[in-house]
Design a protein around this motif. Structure first.
Motif, PDB file in Angstrom:
ATOM      1  N   SER A  27      19.684  20.344  -2.985  1.00 37.30           N
ATOM      2  CA  SER A  27      18.454  19.773  -3.549  1.00 37.30           C
ATOM      3  C   SER A  27      17.900  20.634  -4.678  1.00 37.30           C
ATOM      4  N   ALA A  28      17.841  21.942  -4.467  1.00 35.07           N
ATOM      5  CA  ALA A  28      17.283  22.841  -5.480  1.00 35.07           C
ATOM      6  C   ALA A  28      18.156  22.865  -6.730  1.00 35.07           C
ATOM      7  N   THR A  29      19.465  22.885  -6.555  1.00 40.87           N
ATOM      8  CA  THR A  29      20.369  22.877  -7.706  1.00 40.87           C
ATOM      9  C   THR A  29      20.207  21.594  -8.501  1.00 40.87           C
ATOM     10  N   SER A  30      20.140  20.470  -7.816  1.00 44.29           N
ATOM     11  CA  SER A  30      19.947  19.189  -8.500  1.00 44.29           C
ATOM     12  C   SER A  30      18.630  19.174  -9.258  1.00 44.29           C
ATOM     13  N   ALA A 118      19.095  15.879   1.338  1.00 45.19           N
ATOM     14  CA  ALA A 118      20.056  16.431   0.374  1.00 45.19           C
ATOM     15  C   ALA A 118      20.899  15.324  -0.249  1.00 45.19           C
ATOM     16  N   ALA A 119      21.313  14.353   0.555  1.00 45.46           N
ATOM     17  CA  ALA A 119      22.097  13.234   0.030  1.00 45.46           C
ATOM     18  C   ALA A 119      21.276  12.397  -0.952  1.00 45.46           C
ATOM     19  N   LEU A 120      20.012  12.142  -0.627  1.00 44.79           N
ATOM     20  CA  LEU A 120      19.143  11.389  -1.532  1.00 44.79           C
ATOM     21  C   LEU A 120      18.882  12.145  -2.830  1.00 44.79           C
ATOM     22  N   ALA A 121      18.698  13.460  -2.735  1.00 41.84           N
ATOM     23  CA  ALA A 121      18.484  14.274  -3.938  1.00 41.84           C
ATOM     24  C   ALA A 121      19.723  14.259  -4.817  1.00 41.84           C
ATOM     25  N   LEU A 122      20.878  14.385  -4.222  1.00 37.05           N
ATOM     26  CA  LEU A 122      22.118  14.369  -4.989  1.00 37.05           C
ATOM     27  C   LEU A 122      22.344  13.001  -5.635  1.00 37.05           C
ATOM     28  N   VAL A 152       9.003  23.438 -10.414  1.00 35.73           N
ATOM     29  CA  VAL A 152       8.099  24.048  -9.433  1.00 35.73           C
ATOM     30  C   VAL A 152       8.556  23.704  -8.013  1.00 35.73           C
ATOM     31  N   SER A 153       8.916  22.448  -7.777  1.00 33.56           N
ATOM     32  CA  SER A 153       9.370  22.037  -6.439  1.00 33.56           C
ATOM     33  C   SER A 153      10.630  22.783  -6.033  1.00 33.56           C
ATOM     34  N   ALA A 154      11.555  22.949  -6.977  1.00 30.31           N
ATOM     35  CA  ALA A 154      12.790  23.683  -6.683  1.00 30.31           C
ATOM     36  C   ALA A 154      12.490  25.141  -6.362  1.00 30.31           C
TER      37      ALA A 154
END
Length: 185
Positions: A27-30, A118-122, A152-154
């Motif tokens: 999620s953070a990388t995306s 994580a799947a939704l973020a990707l 900021v969220s990441a």
């Protein structure tokens, strides 16, 4: 090791922490990649650039912000839920086995939520990238604000992930002592 034992709960927490850390990294990388992409874009407020419609790009960006923020809050929900279950054990130590079962189930639900987020973020990341590239690199202020919110969220997600990593490290380091108790608070 029975399903309702403290040892089972400890291993379930370690599994949750690992799943959460992997999901957080995704999620953070995306979020960071899209945030950097948007920060490099130029504003369309100058009036001389007419980009393609950005509605879908804004939608994907907001969805990615939502997933990142939900992933940030997930361990806090887990901590509060665990505190509640721990307080139930403190009130009635005889119910420790049943509450440990509920704790393991709660841990598995939180781990599944981490995977889904994580799947939704990707998915949002993969949809947003190509949609944004079709806009000629120009972004209105609304899209640039989404980029800032993603950054900021990441960053917040990475802080929470670091806390989770340290907590899991502490649990693994004290595994013998934790396994010796009848119940955890």
């Amino acid at each position: 090791m029975s399903f309702g034992s403290t040892t089972m709960y400890i291993y379930a927490y370690i599994a949750f922490a690992l799943v959460y850390l992997i999901g957080s990294a995704i999620s953070a990388t995306s979020a960071l990649r899209i945030s950097l992409l948007l920060s490099r874009s130029h504003s369309t407020d100058s009036g001389n650039v007419t980009p393609a419609p950005l509605g879908p790009v804004l939608g994907y960006g907001r969805r990615l912000v939502d997933c990142t923020q939900a992933a940030t809050v997930l361990p806090l929900v887990y901590i509060v839920g665990s505190m509640f279950l721990g307080s139930l054990i403190a009130r009635d130590p005889d119910a420790a086995r049943a509450i440990n079962v509920a704790w393991v189930v709660f841990t598995l639900v939180c781990a599944a939520a981490s995977i889904v987020l994580a799947a939704l973020a990707l998915k949002a990341y993969r949809q947003m990238g190509p949609a944004y590239r079709q806009t000629s690199g120009a972004a209105p202020d609304a899209l640039q604000r989404v980029g800032v919110r993603l950054g900021v969220s990441a960053a917040l997600l990475l802080v929470v992930a670091a806390f989770t990593l340290l907590n899991a490290w502490s649990v693994v380091g004290d595994l013998g002592a934790l396994q010796a108790v009848d119940f955890l608070l």
